[in-house]
Design a protein around this motif. Structure first.
Motif, mmCIF file in Angstrom:
data_model
loop_
_atom_site.group_PDB
_atom_site.id
_atom_site.type_symbol
_atom_site.label_atom_id
_atom_site.label_comp_id
_atom_site.label_asym_id
_atom_site.label_seq_id
_atom_site.Cartn_x
_atom_site.Cartn_y
_atom_site.Cartn_z
ATOM 1 N N SER A 46 10.160 -0.384 15.163
ATOM 2 C CA SER A 46 10.495 -1.014 16.234
ATOM 3 C C SER A 46 10.624 -0.066 17.236
ATOM 4 O O SER A 46 11.336 0.962 17.127
ATOM 5 C CB SER A 46 11.828 -1.841 15.945
ATOM 6 O OG SER A 46 12.343 -2.474 17.569
ATOM 7 N N ASP A 86 7.172 -4.341 18.131
ATOM 8 C CA ASP A 86 7.015 -4.078 16.655
ATOM 9 C C ASP A 86 5.466 -3.276 16.315
ATOM 10 O O ASP A 86 4.545 -3.963 16.874
ATOM 11 C CB ASP A 86 7.196 -5.172 15.520
ATOM 12 C CG ASP A 86 8.507 -5.590 15.579
ATOM 13 O OD1 ASP A 86 9.624 -4.900 15.760
ATOM 14 O OD2 ASP A 86 8.623 -6.834 15.432
ATOM 15 N N ARG A 93 15.761 -1.452 6.600
ATOM 16 C CA ARG A 93 15.759 -0.942 8.113
ATOM 17 C C ARG A 93 16.549 -0.099 8.443
ATOM 18 O O ARG A 93 17.852 0.078 8.009
ATOM 19 C CB ARG A 93 16.233 -2.192 8.930
ATOM 20 C CG ARG A 93 15.316 -3.385 8.906
ATOM 21 C CD ARG A 93 15.761 -4.695 9.899
ATOM 22 N NE ARG A 93 16.310 -4.657 11.087
ATOM 23 C CZ ARG A 93 15.422 -4.434 12.138
ATOM 24 N NH1 ARG A 93 14.072 -4.436 12.011
ATOM 25 N NH2 ARG A 93 15.827 -4.035 13.268
ATOM 26 N N GLU A 148 6.797 -0.483 9.236
ATOM 27 C CA GLU A 148 6.644 -0.813 10.465
ATOM 28 C C GLU A 148 7.993 -0.144 11.125
ATOM 29 O O GLU A 148 8.912 0.213 10.738
ATOM 30 C CB GLU A 148 6.813 -2.391 10.629
ATOM 31 C CG GLU A 148 6.798 -3.097 11.765
ATOM 32 C CD GLU A 148 6.792 -4.548 11.923
ATOM 33 O OE1 GLU A 148 5.751 -5.318 11.649
ATOM 34 O OE2 GLU A 148 7.875 -5.257 12.015
ATOM 35 N N GLY A 151 15.983 -5.604 20.070
ATOM 36 C CA GLY A 151 15.188 -4.355 19.845
ATOM 37 C C GLY A 151 14.996 -3.573 21.087
ATOM 38 O O GLY A 151 14.011 -2.763 21.200
ATOM 39 N N HIS A 200 20.879 -2.629 18.184
ATOM 40 C CA HIS A 200 19.467 -2.916 18.204
ATOM 41 C C HIS A 200 19.309 -4.519 17.958
ATOM 42 O O HIS A 200 18.335 -5.111 18.636
ATOM 43 C CB HIS A 200 18.913 -2.123 17.382
ATOM 44 C CG HIS A 200 17.225 -2.283 17.258
ATOM 45 N ND1 HIS A 200 16.505 -3.046 16.544
ATOM 46 C CD2 HIS A 200 16.384 -1.770 17.991
ATOM 47 C CE1 HIS A 200 15.210 -3.029 16.404
ATOM 48 N NE2 HIS A 200 15.210 -2.107 17.555
#
Length: 162
Positions: A106, A111, A64, A104, A38, A33
């Motif tokens: 991805s 995002d 994350r 948040e 991303g 990633h």
């Protein structure tokens, strides 16, 4: 292709997979990633996936976590299943969302600010049935543990947290 998916489902239902996968899959997902800025998540080649960034329940630091998800295009929401590969404890990311529901993700290279809601009652039951259709190994994961697997719905929020 369908036979390949069934094979992966059988393998992912095993206890050996539950022991190995949590150490290998997230690390590979995070690395790929990051390298692809991303755009690629390896595990998403089998199931839709996203990277969740949530504040740690105790530290408040960003964490994350690459996760499989059940996107609902019609409502613009995502369901996350806290299966922890059928291991006894709840995954850390679920505790993080309980403490700090604003997070948040991805998703497909972008995002998206989200708010997480722990599903309960009839809403959880309906989402669980959808999860079992989506990925049948979840039934094996639930059968191995005494805890109820947590399900969360992620909803988009605007940049101001609303």
């Amino acid at each position: 292709m369908r036979a390949g998916i069934r094979t992966v489902q059988r393998i992912s239902s095993t206890r050996a997979f539950a022991r190995l996968a949590p150490h290998v899959i997230p690390a590979l997902d995070r690395a790929v990633h990051r390298l692809t800025r991303g755009k690629v998540l390896l595990s998403a080649q089998m199931l839709p996936g996203l990277v969740l960034t949530a504040r740690g329940a105790r530290t408040g630091l960003p964490r994350r976590t690459p996760l499989a998800c059940m996107p609902d295009e019609a409502t613009g929401t995502w369901i996350l299943v806290g299966s922890n590969f059928g291991r006894p404890g709840h995954p850390a990311w679920t505790g993080n969302l309980l403490a700090h529901p604003e997070a948040e993700i991805s998703w497909r290279g972008g995002d998206v600010p989200v708010r997480a809601e722990l599903l309960t009652g009839a809403e959880r039951a309906a989402a669980w049935q959808a999860a079992l259709v989506f990925w049948p190994p979840y039934a094996a994961y639930q059968a191995r543990v005494e805890r109820e697997i947590r399900l969360f719905r992620l909803t988009r929020r605007d940049a101001h947290g609303e």
